[in-house]
Scaffold this active site. Sequence first.
Site, PDB file in Angstrom:
ATOM      1  N   ASP A  29       0.649  -7.184  10.847  1.00 46.79           N
ATOM      2  CA  ASP A  29      -0.083  -8.286  10.217  1.00 46.79           C
ATOM      3  C   ASP A  29      -0.029  -8.248   8.699  1.00 46.79           C
ATOM      4  O   ASP A  29       0.415  -7.265   8.096  1.00 46.79           O
ATOM      5  CB  ASP A  29      -1.546  -8.289  10.706  1.00 46.79           C
ATOM      6  CG  ASP A  29      -2.194  -6.913  10.647  1.00 46.79           C
ATOM      7  OD1 ASP A  29      -1.624  -5.998  10.019  1.00 46.79           O
ATOM      8  OD2 ASP A  29      -3.279  -6.745  11.232  1.00 46.79           O
TER       9      ASP A  29
ATOM     10  N   ASP B 161     -14.902  -5.000  15.995  1.00 49.10           N
ATOM     11  CA  ASP B 161     -15.130  -6.086  16.960  1.00 49.10           C
ATOM     12  C   ASP B 161     -14.066  -6.077  18.060  1.00 49.10           C
ATOM     13  O   ASP B 161     -13.961  -7.018  18.839  1.00 49.10           O
ATOM     14  CB  ASP B 161     -15.152  -7.448  16.243  1.00 49.10           C
ATOM     15  CG  ASP B 161     -13.842  -7.746  15.513  1.00 49.10           C
ATOM     16  OD1 ASP B 161     -12.918  -6.903  15.560  1.00 49.10           O
ATOM     17  OD2 ASP B 161     -13.741  -8.819  14.894  1.00 49.10           O
TER      18      ASP B 161
ATOM     19  N   HIS C 255     -10.740  -5.944  17.517  1.00 51.22           N
ATOM     20  CA  HIS C 255      -9.459  -6.590  17.200  1.00 51.22           C
ATOM     21  C   HIS C 255      -8.331  -5.566  17.112  1.00 51.22           C
ATOM     22  O   HIS C 255      -8.550  -4.412  16.742  1.00 51.22           O
ATOM     23  CB  HIS C 255      -9.545  -7.477  15.948  1.00 51.22           C
ATOM     24  CG  HIS C 255      -9.659  -6.781  14.633  1.00 51.22           C
ATOM     25  ND1 HIS C 255     -10.774  -6.841  13.846  1.00 51.22           N
ATOM     26  CD2 HIS C 255      -8.775  -6.029  13.929  1.00 51.22           C
ATOM     27  CE1 HIS C 255     -10.583  -6.175  12.727  1.00 51.22           C
ATOM     28  NE2 HIS C 255      -9.368  -5.659  12.749  1.00 51.22           N
TER      29      HIS C 255
ATOM     30  N   GLU D  86      -8.552 -11.393  16.671  1.00 53.54           N
ATOM     31  CA  GLU D  86     -10.001 -11.338  16.736  1.00 53.54           C
ATOM     32  C   GLU D  86     -10.488 -11.734  18.132  1.00 53.54           C
ATOM     33  O   GLU D  86      -9.714 -12.295  18.921  1.00 53.54           O
ATOM     34  CB  GLU D  86     -10.593 -12.300  15.694  1.00 53.54           C
ATOM     35  CG  GLU D  86     -10.209 -11.982  14.252  1.00 53.54           C
ATOM     36  CD  GLU D  86     -10.989 -10.802  13.673  1.00 53.54           C
ATOM     37  OE1 GLU D  86     -11.485  -9.960  14.448  1.00 53.54           O
ATOM     38  OE2 GLU D  86     -11.095 -10.723  12.437  1.00 53.54           O
TER      39      GLU D  86
HETATM   40  C1  GLP Z   1      -7.559  -4.193   9.783  1.00 60.02           C
HETATM   41  C2  GLP Z   1      -6.162  -4.269  10.377  1.00 60.02           C
HETATM   42  C3  GLP Z   1      -6.104  -3.632  11.756  1.00 60.02           C
HETATM   43  C4  GLP Z   1      -6.795  -2.289  11.726  1.00 60.02           C
HETATM   44  C5  GLP Z   1      -8.245  -2.478  11.366  1.00 60.02           C
HETATM   45  C6  GLP Z   1      -9.053  -1.202  11.386  1.00 60.02           C
HETATM   46  O1  GLP Z   1      -8.368  -5.250  10.133  1.00 60.02           O
HETATM   47  N1  GLP Z   1      -5.679  -5.588  10.479  1.00 60.02           N
HETATM   48  O2  GLP Z   1      -4.756  -3.511  12.163  1.00 60.02           O
HETATM   49  O3  GLP Z   1      -6.678  -1.667  12.973  1.00 60.02           O
HETATM   50  O4  GLP Z   1      -8.270  -3.019  10.064  1.00 60.02           O
HETATM   51  O5  GLP Z   1      -8.989  -0.574  10.148  1.00 60.02           O
HETATM   52  P1  GLP Z   1      -9.469   0.906   9.858  1.00 60.02           P
HETATM   53  O6  GLP Z   1      -8.416   1.788  10.434  1.00 60.02           O
HETATM   54  O7  GLP Z   1      -9.510   0.982   8.357  1.00 60.02           O
HETATM   55  O8  GLP Z   1     -10.780   1.074  10.498  1.00 60.02           O
END
Ligand code: GLP
Length: 249
Positions: A67, A136, A138, A143
């Site tokens: 992404d 959440d 995702h 989402e």
């Molecule tokens: C972002 C990314 C996700 C990732 C998520 C969790 O929203 N788009 O791919 O898994 O954050 O991030 P973290 O690893 O910092 O908790």
Amino acid sequence: MKIVFTKDYQELSLLAAQLVAQHIKEKPTLTLGLATGSTPIGMYQELVKLFKNQEIDFQHITTFNLDEYVGLVPDHKQSYNFFMQKKFFEHVNINKKNIFIPDGLTQKPTEYCAQYEQEIKNRDGIDIQILGIGRDGHIGFNEPGSPINSSTRVVNLDQLTIQDNARFFDGNINAVPKQAITMGIASILAARECVLLASGTAKAKIIERTFTGTISENIPASFLQMHPQCTIIVDQAAASLLKSIQSSQ
Ligand code: GLP
């Protein structure tokens, strides 16, 4: 679905890197799906170490990132493009032409997203997809409400995601883009293998809901329960509510 319990973040990062390294040794032309966020940073550091010790060669692999934020230029410090360059690509011998990261500045999102999917197909699909998870549920930026048949597309970010990711934008919620381009649930499930990493107590609740609850669009990561080759690597803190599973393993 296989759940691997590690004692801490360091062990989680090492295991994830070793798993990727093993795949590259077995298939030097591997197509690797990559994630951003804070969770995979340790894995990237371990992969860089393996490269510096000449234990791994990235020359022939191809990478696809999950992404990117809409509207951020590639060298914006919070863009996922910048993140990947700084945390990983700059330190290893990946061929630049084999790096794919969604372009958050595209003016033709529909065509661009279809092309991104086509590029994945052109490389015979993703062999192993690394994933983090949002609070959440995702994955990528899919989402709650993301359908199982979704492919790469532009999405609106949830308020919780914007709030959580504000820490990367000096705590300024208003600076967090409201949209992103993400590979879809179907794009992720099409990978031959998925590996989801989760660390810390903030992830304990969603890990429990995702992997012990019913499969539902409300928790997009729960679709991974349907994947034939999915490994979840969790540290003790993230696994703290998975007690019944832990004791039966
Ligand atoms: C972002 C990314 C996700 C990732 C998520 C969790 O929203 N788009 O791919 O898994 O954050 O991030 P973290 O690893 O910092 O908790």
